[in-house]
Design an enzyme around this catalytic site. Structure first.
Site, PDB file in Angstrom:
ATOM      1  N   ASP A 145       0.861  -1.170   0.000  1.00 59.54           N
ATOM      2  CA  ASP A 145       0.000   0.000   0.000  1.00 59.54           C
ATOM      3  C   ASP A 145       0.907   1.233   0.000  1.00 59.54           C
ATOM      4  O   ASP A 145       2.134   1.139   0.124  1.00 59.54           O
ATOM      5  CB  ASP A 145      -0.960  -0.027   1.208  1.00 59.54           C
ATOM      6  CG  ASP A 145      -2.208   0.796   0.944  1.00 59.54           C
ATOM      7  OD1 ASP A 145      -3.258   0.519   1.545  1.00 59.54           O
ATOM      8  OD2 ASP A 145      -2.141   1.706   0.088  1.00 59.54           O
TER       9      ASP A 145
HETATM   10  C1  GLC Z   1      -4.341   4.110  -0.345  1.00 60.68           C
HETATM   11  C2  GLC Z   1      -5.240   2.986   0.035  1.00 60.68           C
HETATM   12  C3  GLC Z   1      -5.323   1.908  -0.998  1.00 60.68           C
HETATM   13  C4  GLC Z   1      -5.157   2.493  -2.380  1.00 60.68           C
HETATM   14  C5  GLC Z   1      -3.750   3.064  -2.475  1.00 60.68           C
HETATM   15  C6  GLC Z   1      -3.476   3.689  -3.839  1.00 60.68           C
HETATM   16  O1  GLC Z   1      -3.654   4.642   0.727  1.00 60.68           O
HETATM   17  O2  GLC Z   1      -5.026   2.381   1.299  1.00 60.68           O
HETATM   18  O3  GLC Z   1      -6.588   1.271  -0.836  1.00 60.68           O
HETATM   19  O4  GLC Z   1      -5.350   1.485  -3.346  1.00 60.68           O
HETATM   20  O5  GLC Z   1      -3.509   4.028  -1.468  1.00 60.68           O
HETATM   21  O6  GLC Z   1      -4.292   4.805  -4.020  1.00 60.68           O
END
Ligand code: GLC
Length: 705
Positions: free
Chosen positions: A247
């Protein structure tokens, strides 16, 4: 490949403005040309994507195409209802269809990967991300995972309209402490395996190309470094061969978690645990060379992840044709069909929570409608969180939908108050609007940004001064004997017992996307009978949370006459509305439950049938749930476990039936050693409209070795 080029393939940077976290990586253009960034997120538009792709394919030394990713979670430009709303359909076919359409639309803009489906089971509406997921039930989570992965990836991952699905957030993100976003998670191994892993197992079996570990720890081990659950469970146990993408900056955050001293240690922990791509932390790019020198990782570790990433790009067809996605604009007819699908699914996502004295539908009676509330004409809010390429305008509002549906009626509108502001000056004008209206429709709830990521709430009532507005309007409507309908827009169950009590009917409209207003109008006018069923229990008090139907029994089950039993002094145990609750314009009666065989062997299957009759005045669709309860087992079993859902549409007065077939293997559970066991003994089979035992028909069968 040089080390820098290898690490480039393990790096994902935000190409556009960072929408989901702190911006760490700077301008990507030079890095793409140098081959030291191989993956980008948040870039939209085929022209932008192809321009960036040309830098990699034509100017970098190895010409490796870039993987473009985005959060396409409930639509790209055409927005479907948010996931928790769509869960209300209990219809895997529809879930797959909307994912398929979202993939087509995103691919037409050059995107090749989506950070979806989000399949975190949530039993805590304080947690803002409940809106993104399947609700409280693991069986629903697993069905949604399968449907969304298949719909997103299509028949062939290399197709111009297929996206790589990233199932997220692995795992057990939902039970964050006190419902507080990003907080620590500490649950039993049994709950992990019975509740939170099944949707991800289903996603892997459905062929998910990628999985994203959660930000959170699990009993002190951050998921981004959880070797046992990443390499161990996903790869070794389930045979997952895809790519693990971290993430946003999650690898860098291992330092704040307190298990890494610096970027090199964080990078080593994540790589050794099985994470292949570092999203926006630059730990792999900057930390792995140091980790190599310190002997924390080997070049073989790096090569293993590089191969996985290149294999995914190969499977996506990026080497064959890096411009395949985004080269064929969609036809107007395809886009129109998609909007119609969005409208149909939105109408089916609406859950009618109450409908006293059949206040709904407002058929021909409503010549003059008073439409009041801050969500009545709020196009941007209809998107919900994660709106991808959908702009703030373009979503049909409740005002627009009702005016289109009732051209000969006068629809008067006043916001009354803003969603969160304290100013109440607009309330008198809103109340006066009701004076000579035939009916009142209140549009109340949360702003889109009040759910989703980083949006936990400790209080689950209406924000701002909406209650003051609603009470004034409801009082005037009552004084004028006019029906008052409340439409709730939210990313979670809300706690509004006072509104449930006073309004004549309440609809949960969640965030329905592009066609929100038209869908709401179709239900309010009776052109569509509401059929949605809530996939999360609605609490009566925040102190009841976590609140879910599948609890294990207490040794002192609640008993109103016995003080020393499981209950509160100041609140009921029951939800305001149970899992599966949702009214229709029909009136369904279930009868004659039959379950065969009476004795079931492990290799067999049971069949359950139940008669359904519509004793109401309108055609409607009924949803029937099949639960089981293993009353006596070596491990205490939940009081209800969902094992199947069936639907039937009946005309007024019509009698039909629904049938369930359940393999005996679905009645296994995890024994004391957490291994699946098929245990002889009695099992209760229960069928009904929701997870309220009082409304279920039941019978008992025997399992035999
Ligand atoms: C965010 C989220 C995740 C998302 C990622 C990219 O912080 O936790 O669900 O896909 O960043 O945007």
């Amino acid at each position: 490949m040089t080390l820098a080029e290898k690490l480039g393939q393990l790096t994902m940077a935000a190409a556009g403005h960072a929408v989901t976290g702190p911006v760490i990586a700077g301008d990507s253009v030079e890095a793409i040309k140098a081959g030291i960034i191989g993956n980008l997120l948040n870039l939209m538009g085929a022209d932008h994507v192809h321009a960036m792709q040309r830098l990699a394919v034509e100017q970098s030394r190895l010409h490796i195409p870039v993987l473009f990713a985005l959060d396409v979670t409930h639509g790209y430009r055409t927005l479907f209802p948010v996931s928790l709303a769509e869960a209300s359909l209990f219809d895997p076919e529809a879930w797959a269809l909307t994912a398929r359409e979202a993939a087509k639309e995103a691919c037409a803009d050059g995107i090749a990967m989506t950070f979806a489906p989000m399949i975190d089971v949530s039993r805590d509406p304080r947690w803002g991300r409940s809106v993104e997921g399947p609700g409280e039930d693991p069986w629903v989570g697993a069905r949604m995972a399968e449907a969304k992965v298949r719909g997103t990836q299509g028949a062939e991952l290399a197709s111009a309209d297929s996206l790589a699905a990233v199932a997220k957030h692995y795992c057990a993100y939902g039970p964050v402490t006190a419902g507080r976003e990003y907080a620590s998670v500490d649950i039993s191994e049994r709950t992990l395996r019975e509740v939170h892993l099944p949707p991800f197992e289903a996603a892997v079996r459905a062929g998910a190309a990628s999985i994203m570990p959660a930000f959170t720890d699990l009993a002190g081990i951050p998921m981004t470094a959880h070797a046992a659950l990443l390499d161990g469970w996903l790869r070794a146990r389930l045979g997952f061969e895809g790519v693990l993408v971290s993430d946003y900056n999650a690898i860098g955050e291992l330092i704040r978690h307190g298990i890494a001293a610096d970027a090199a240690e964080a990078a080593a922990l994540a790589l050794k645990a099985g994470v292949d791509i570092d999203m926006m932390a630059s730990c792999y790019r900057n930390g792995l060379p140091v980790a190599l020198n310190r002997g924390l990782v080997t070049l073989a570790d790096i090569d293993r992840s590089v191969r996985r990433v290149l294999a995914l790009k190969e499977r996506l067809g990026l080497f064959d044709d890096p411009y395949r996605r985004g080269s064929a604009p969609e036809t107007d007819a395809a886009i129109a069909r998609r909007r119609q699908l969005a409208r149909d699914v939105a109408a089916r996502s609406i859950v009618m929570l109450t409908n006293r004295a059949d206040a709904l539908p407002l058929e021909g009676s409503a010549r003059t409608l008073a439409l009041v509330g801050p969500l009545a004409d709020a196009s941007a809010e209809m998107r919900g969180p994660w709106w991808a390429a959908a702009g703030p305008e373009g979503q049909v509002t409740a005002l627009e939908g009702l005016r289109a549906a009732l051209p000969r009626s006068e629809i008067r509108y006043a916001p009354g108050v803003a969603i969160e502001a304290q100013d109440t000056a607009g309330i008198p004008a809103a109340v006066e609007l009701c004076d000579n209206a035939d009916a009142v429709v209140l549009c109340l709830g949360e702003a889109a940004a009040m759910s989703g990521e980083a949006a936990s709430r400790a209080h689950l009532g209406l924000p701002g001064q909406q209650r003051l507005l609603a009470e004034a309007v409801l009082e005037r409507a009552r004084a004028r004997s006019k029906p008052a309908i409340a439409v709730l827009f939210s990313g979670r169950p809300l706690i509004v017992p006072w509104l449930i009590e006073r309004a004549d009917a309440v609809l949960a409209a969640w965030f329905l996307g592009s066609e929100a207003g038209n869908a709401i109008a179709e239900v309010i006018t009776g052109r569509v009978s509401p059929s949605g069923r809530t996939a999360m229990s609605w609490p009566q008090a925040v102190g009841q949370i976590p609140l879910f139907y599948g609890e294990r029994p207490s040794g002192r089950p609640a008993n109103p006459v016995d003080h020393y039993t499981s209950k509160y002094l100041d609140a009921p145990n029951e939800p305001q509305f149970p899992f599966g609750h949702g009214l229709t314009y029909g009136r369904f009666v279930l009868s004659d439950l039959t379950v065969t065989p009476e004795t079931l062997q492990e290799g067999g299957a049971l069949e359950a049938r139940v008669a359904v009759s519509n004793e109401g005045r309108k055609a409607a669709e009924e949803t029937v749930f099949l639960f089981v309860h293993d009353k006596l087992a070596r491990v205490a079993r939940p009081v209800l476990e969902l094992k199947g859902v069936a639907k039937v549409r009946l005309q007024p007065g019509e009698r039909g039936s629904v049938r369930f077939e359940l393999p005996a293997s679905e009645l296994r559970f995890l024994g004391m050693d957490l291994q699946p066991v098929f245990e002889p003994g009695e099992v209760e089979i229960l069928v009904g409209p929701c997870a309220d035992r009082k409304q279920l028909l039941s019978t008992t069968i025997r399992l035999s070795a």
